[in-house]
Design a protein around this motif. Structure first.
Motif, PDB file in Angstrom:
ATOM      1  N   HIS A  85       0.817  -1.213   0.000  1.00  0.00           N
ATOM      2  CA  HIS A  85       0.000   0.000   0.000  1.00  0.00           C
ATOM      3  C   HIS A  85       0.855   1.269   0.000  1.00  0.00           C
ATOM      4  CE1 HIS A  85      -3.856  -1.878   0.099  1.00  0.00           C
ATOM      5  NE2 HIS A  85      -3.659  -2.493   1.258  1.00  0.00           N
ATOM      6  N   ILE A  86       1.994   1.219   0.680  1.00  0.00           N
ATOM      7  CA  ILE A  86       2.881   2.392   0.688  1.00  0.00           C
ATOM      8  C   ILE A  86       3.502   2.599  -0.677  1.00  0.00           C
ATOM      9  CG2 ILE A  86       5.046   3.304   1.619  1.00  0.00           C
ATOM     10  CD1 ILE A  86       4.313   2.032   4.303  1.00  0.00           C
ATOM     11  N   ALA A  87       3.971   1.501  -1.297  1.00  0.00           N
ATOM     12  CA  ALA A  87       4.684   1.609  -2.567  1.00  0.00           C
ATOM     13  C   ALA A  87       3.750   1.855  -3.741  1.00  0.00           C
ATOM     14  CB  ALA A  87       5.496   0.334  -2.814  1.00  0.00           C
ATOM     15  N   SER A  88       2.544   1.285  -3.694  1.00  0.00           N
ATOM     16  CA  SER A  88       1.676   1.322  -4.868  1.00  0.00           C
ATOM     17  C   SER A  88       0.456   2.224  -4.728  1.00  0.00           C
ATOM     18  CB  SER A  88       1.191  -0.098  -5.197  1.00  0.00           C
ATOM     19  OG  SER A  88       2.275  -0.967  -5.397  1.00  0.00           O
ATOM     20  N   ASP A  89      -0.029   2.395  -3.510  1.00  0.00           N
ATOM     21  CA  ASP A  89      -1.277   3.126  -3.318  1.00  0.00           C
ATOM     22  C   ASP A  89      -1.114   4.459  -2.606  1.00  0.00           C
ATOM     23  OD1 ASP A  89      -2.469   0.859  -4.435  1.00  0.00           O
ATOM     24  OD2 ASP A  89      -2.742  -0.082  -2.475  1.00  0.00           O
ATOM     25  N   GLY A  90       0.121   4.825  -2.284  1.00  0.00           N
ATOM     26  CA  GLY A  90       0.324   6.109  -1.613  1.00  0.00           C
ATOM     27  C   GLY A  90      -0.300   6.164  -0.232  1.00  0.00           C
ATOM     28  N   LEU A  91      -0.160   5.067   0.534  1.00  0.00           N
ATOM     29  CA  LEU A  91      -0.789   4.994   1.856  1.00  0.00           C
ATOM     30  C   LEU A  91      -0.392   6.170   2.738  1.00  0.00           C
ATOM     31  CD1 LEU A  91      -2.289   3.652   4.219  1.00  0.00           C
ATOM     32  CD2 LEU A  91      -0.282   2.214   4.599  1.00  0.00           C
ATOM     33  N   GLU A  92       0.890   6.529   2.747  1.00  0.00           N
ATOM     34  CA  GLU A  92       1.343   7.599   3.634  1.00  0.00           C
ATOM     35  C   GLU A  92       0.612   8.908   3.356  1.00  0.00           C
ATOM     36  OE1 GLU A  92       5.871   7.172   4.704  1.00  0.00           O
ATOM     37  OE2 GLU A  92       5.581   6.533   2.629  1.00  0.00           O
ATOM     38  N   GLY A  93       0.565   9.295   2.076  1.00  0.00           N
ATOM     39  CA  GLY A  93      -0.101  10.541   1.732  1.00  0.00           C
ATOM     40  C   GLY A  93      -1.590  10.500   1.985  1.00  0.00           C
ATOM     41  N   TRP A  95      -3.170   8.627   4.170  1.00  0.00           N
ATOM     42  CA  TRP A  95      -3.425   8.635   5.613  1.00  0.00           C
ATOM     43  C   TRP A  95      -3.275  10.041   6.179  1.00  0.00           C
ATOM     44  CZ3 TRP A  95      -5.431   5.748   9.391  1.00  0.00           C
ATOM     45  CH2 TRP A  95      -5.126   6.085  10.722  1.00  0.00           C
ATOM     46  N   MET A  96      -2.258  10.753   5.772  1.00  0.00           N
ATOM     47  CA  MET A  96      -2.034  12.100   6.292  1.00  0.00           C
ATOM     48  C   MET A  96      -3.159  13.060   5.863  1.00  0.00           C
ATOM     49  SD  MET A  96       0.626  11.873   8.190  1.00  0.00           S
ATOM     50  CE  MET A  96       1.043  13.596   8.476  1.00  0.00           C
ATOM     51  N   LYS A  97      -3.778  12.801   4.719  1.00  0.00           N
ATOM     52  CA  LYS A  97      -4.870  13.663   4.255  1.00  0.00           C
ATOM     53  C   LYS A  97      -6.203  13.352   4.935  1.00  0.00           C
ATOM     54  CE  LYS A  97      -4.448  12.825  -0.154  1.00  0.00           C
ATOM     55  NZ  LYS A  97      -4.673  12.855  -1.623  1.00  0.00           N
ATOM     56  N   THR A  98      -6.273  12.204   5.580  1.00  0.00           N
ATOM     57  CA  THR A  98      -7.505  11.818   6.260  1.00  0.00           C
ATOM     58  C   THR A  98      -7.766  12.752   7.441  1.00  0.00           C
ATOM     59  OG1 THR A  98      -7.136   9.504   5.643  1.00  0.00           O
ATOM     60  CG2 THR A  98      -8.663   9.906   7.453  1.00  0.00           C
ATOM     61  N   THR A  99      -9.016  13.070   7.684  1.00  0.00           N
ATOM     62  CA  THR A  99      -9.349  13.971   8.789  1.00  0.00           C
ATOM     63  C   THR A  99      -8.974  13.347  10.124  1.00  0.00           C
ATOM     64  OG1 THR A  99     -11.591  13.084   9.071  1.00  0.00           O
ATOM     65  CG2 THR A  99     -11.290  14.881   7.461  1.00  0.00           C
ATOM     66  N   GLN A 100      -8.735  14.206  11.117  1.00  0.00           N
ATOM     67  CA  GLN A 100      -8.378  13.712  12.443  1.00  0.00           C
ATOM     68  C   GLN A 100      -9.496  12.855  13.024  1.00  0.00           C
ATOM     69  OE1 GLN A 100      -5.520  13.859  13.884  1.00  0.00           O
ATOM     70  NE2 GLN A 100      -6.107  12.959  15.848  1.00  0.00           N
ATOM     71  N   ALA A 101     -10.737  13.246  12.797  1.00  0.00           N
ATOM     72  CA  ALA A 101     -11.866  12.467  13.315  1.00  0.00           C
ATOM     73  C   ALA A 101     -11.874  11.055  12.719  1.00  0.00           C
ATOM     74  CB  ALA A 101     -13.180  13.173  13.015  1.00  0.00           C
ATOM     75  N   ARG A 102     -11.564  10.968  11.423  1.00  0.00           N
ATOM     76  CA  ARG A 102     -11.539   9.657  10.773  1.00  0.00           C
ATOM     77  C   ARG A 102     -10.372   8.822  11.280  1.00  0.00           C
ATOM     78  NH1 ARG A 102     -13.919   5.234   9.172  1.00  0.00           N
ATOM     79  NH2 ARG A 102     -13.015   4.278   7.296  1.00  0.00           N
ATOM     80  N   LYS A 103      -9.214   9.437  11.512  1.00  0.00           N
ATOM     81  CA  LYS A 103      -8.070   8.700  12.068  1.00  0.00           C
ATOM     82  C   LYS A 103      -8.435   8.115  13.429  1.00  0.00           C
ATOM     83  CE  LYS A 103      -4.292  11.390   9.930  1.00  0.00           C
ATOM     84  NZ  LYS A 103      -4.891  12.671   9.542  1.00  0.00           N
TER      85      LYS A 103
END
Length: 382
Positions: A85-93, A95-103
Motif C-alpha cells: 500500500h505504501i509503494a503502490s497506493d500512496g498509503l502515507e499521503g 493517511w495524512m490527508k484523512t481527517t483527524q476524526a476519521r483517524k
C-alpha cells in the motif's frame, strides 16, 4: 495501579466501545505515567503466571511455540500489506490527508477488532501503552505510520521466523508484539474498507508425566483457576487445526481429517496435521523450531532454537545484486524487487489501481526487434 493488574470489569465493548476504550486508556495512562518520568527503567518482577517467567517451563513451550508462529505469520502479512500500500497506493499521503476524526475512528476500530480476536486477547493490551487513540491518531497521523514502519524488516520479501519486537519497558514481548500487529492490521483493513473473520484454535495438548509434575508444582490455586477459566472460554468455540498450515476440519475437504503425530501421542502430546505433506514440511522447516527437534521428546529436553539472521528470498539472484554501501533502497524499489523474485520470468511488475484486482507483469523482448513487450497477469503462464 500496576500494569500487571489491569483486569477490572469494563463497559461492554460490543455495546459501548467508546466508554470501554476510555476505561482502558485511563488505566494505561495511570499505569505507565511513572515510566515516562525516568529515562531508564527496570520493570518489576511479573507474577509467575506471566509469559516471561513461564517461558522456560515445559508446559508453556507448545503455547509459546504456537504464539511465536502466529506472531511471525501476522507480522509477515502486515508488513507485506503495508509495503504494497505504501509503494503502490500512496498509503502515507492518503493517511495524512484523512481527517483527524476519521483517524481516531479507525484507531478505535483497530483496538476494538484486535481485542475481540479471541479469549484473553484483550488482556494483551495492558503491555501496549501505544494502544490508545491519542497515540495511534496522534502527531497528525505520523505515529501510526512510524509504528507501521517499525514492523517492516530491512529484507523485504522474507517470511519472518522470529517476531519483530517493538522496544518498551515491559517483559511480555510476545503478547505485546501480537496485539500491536493485530491493531495495525485491523486499522489498515478498515482504512481500505476491508474486513476478515477468524477462527479460534486450540493449543496442542501436552500431558506428559514430566510436564504435569512441573505444572502442579509451579501453579498456585489462583493460577490454576485462571487457566481453567481461559480453557473453558477456548473450549466453547475453539477448533483443532493443522499445526503446519492451520487448516481446520471444515477446510480439509470430504474424506479428510486431522491426524495426530504417533510419536508425540505416545508421550501424551497431541499435535495434529492435515496431510503427509504438512507433516513432512513441519518436520524439516517448522517455525520457530522444526518438529524433528521436539517429536516424542519431553519439552525439557528440547534445546532452544538458534537465533539466525533472516536471509532475503532470492538473495543469490545475480540479476539483482545487493545495494552499494551506504545506499538505502526505497520502499517502492524493495517492493518491486520482491515481486520480481516471486516472478523471475518477468522484467517489471505493475500494480494497477482499484477496481483492478490483478497486477500486470511486463516481459521485455529483444530490444532490437520491433515486437512490443509482453504484458500479462502474474497468474498466467509464459
Amino acid at each position: 495501579m500496576s500494569i500487571f493488574d489491569i483486569t477490572k470489569k469494563r463497559p461492554n465493548k460490543d455495546t459501548d466501545r467508546f466508554r470501554w476504550n476510555q476505561s482502558w486508556e485511563k488505566d494505561l495512562q495511570d499505569s505507565y505515567r511513572a515510566f515516562a518520568r525516568v529515562k531508564s527503567f527496570s520493570p518489576p518482577s511479573q507474577p509467575r503466571n506471566q509469559e516471561a517467567s513461564l517461558a522456560p517451563e515445559p508446559h508453556m513451550q507448545l503455547y509459546l511455540l504456537r504464539q511465536t508462529r502466529n506472531t511471525c505469520a501476522l507480522q509477515t502479512d502486515l508488513y507485506n500489506k503495508a509495503v504494497q500500500h505504501i509503494a503502490s497506493d500512496g498509503l502515507e499521503g492518503e493517511w495524512m490527508k484523512t481527517t483527524q476524526a476519521r483517524k481516531e475512528e479507525l484507531a478505535l476500530e483497530g483496538l476494538y477488532r484486535a481485542s475481540g480476536v479471541g479469549p484473553g486477547m484483550e488482556e494483551f493490551r495492558k503491555w501496549c501503552p501505544e494502544a490508545t487513540i491519542a497515540y495511534l491518531a496522534g502527531d497528525g497521523g505520523r505515529n501510526f505510520l512510524d509504528l507501521l514502519k517499525k514492523h517492516i524488516p530491512e529484507n523485504i520479501g522474507v517470511e519472518l521466523t522470529k517476531p519483530i519486537y517493538i522496544p518498551n519497558a515491559t517483559l511480555a514481548r510476545l503478547h505485546r508484539s501480537y496485539f500491536l500487529a493485530m491493531v495495525l492490521w485491523r486499522m489498515i483493513l478498515a482504512f481500505y474498507g476491508n474486513d476478515e473473520s477468524y477462527i479460534l484454535t486450540r493449543t496442542p495438548s501436552d500431558r506428559s508425566h514430566q510436564t504435569m509434575e512441573i505444572f502442579r508444582g509451579l501453579m498456585d490455586k489462583d493460577d490454576i483457576r485462571e487457566i481453567r477459566r481461559l480453557g473453558k472460554l477456548e473450549s466453547k468455540s475453539a477448533v483443532n487445526v493443522c499445526w503446519n498450515c492451520a487448516k481446520d476440519p471444515a477446510r480439509l475437504g470430504p474424506g479428510k481429517e486431522l491426524k495426530a503425530c504417533v510419536k508425540c501421542k505416545e508421550i501424551r502430546r497431541i499435535i495434529r496435521y492435515c496431510s503427509r505433506e504438512c507433516q513432512k514440511n513441519d518436520w524439516k522447516n517448522g517455525k520457530p523450531v522444526p518438529h524433528k527437534a521436539i517429536c516424542g521428546k519431553p519439552m525439557m529436553d528440547v534445546d532452544p532454537p538458534e537465533e539466525k539472521e533472516a536471509v532475503g528470498a532470492g538473495s543469490d539472484d545475480d540479476r539483482i545484486p545487493p545495494p552499494d554501501p551506504g545506499f538505502k533502497r526505497s520502499m517502492a524499489l524493495s517492493y518491486q524487487i520482491t515481486q520480481l523474485r516471486r516472478m523471475p520470468q518477468c522484467d517489471y511488475v505493475l500494480d494497477l489501481p482499484p477496481p483492478n484486482k490483478n497486477n500486470k507483469s511486463i516481459t521485455l523482448l529483444d530490444p532490437l526487434s520491433r515486437r512490443p513487450p509482453l504484458i500479462r497477469s502474474p497468474t498466467n503462464s509464459i
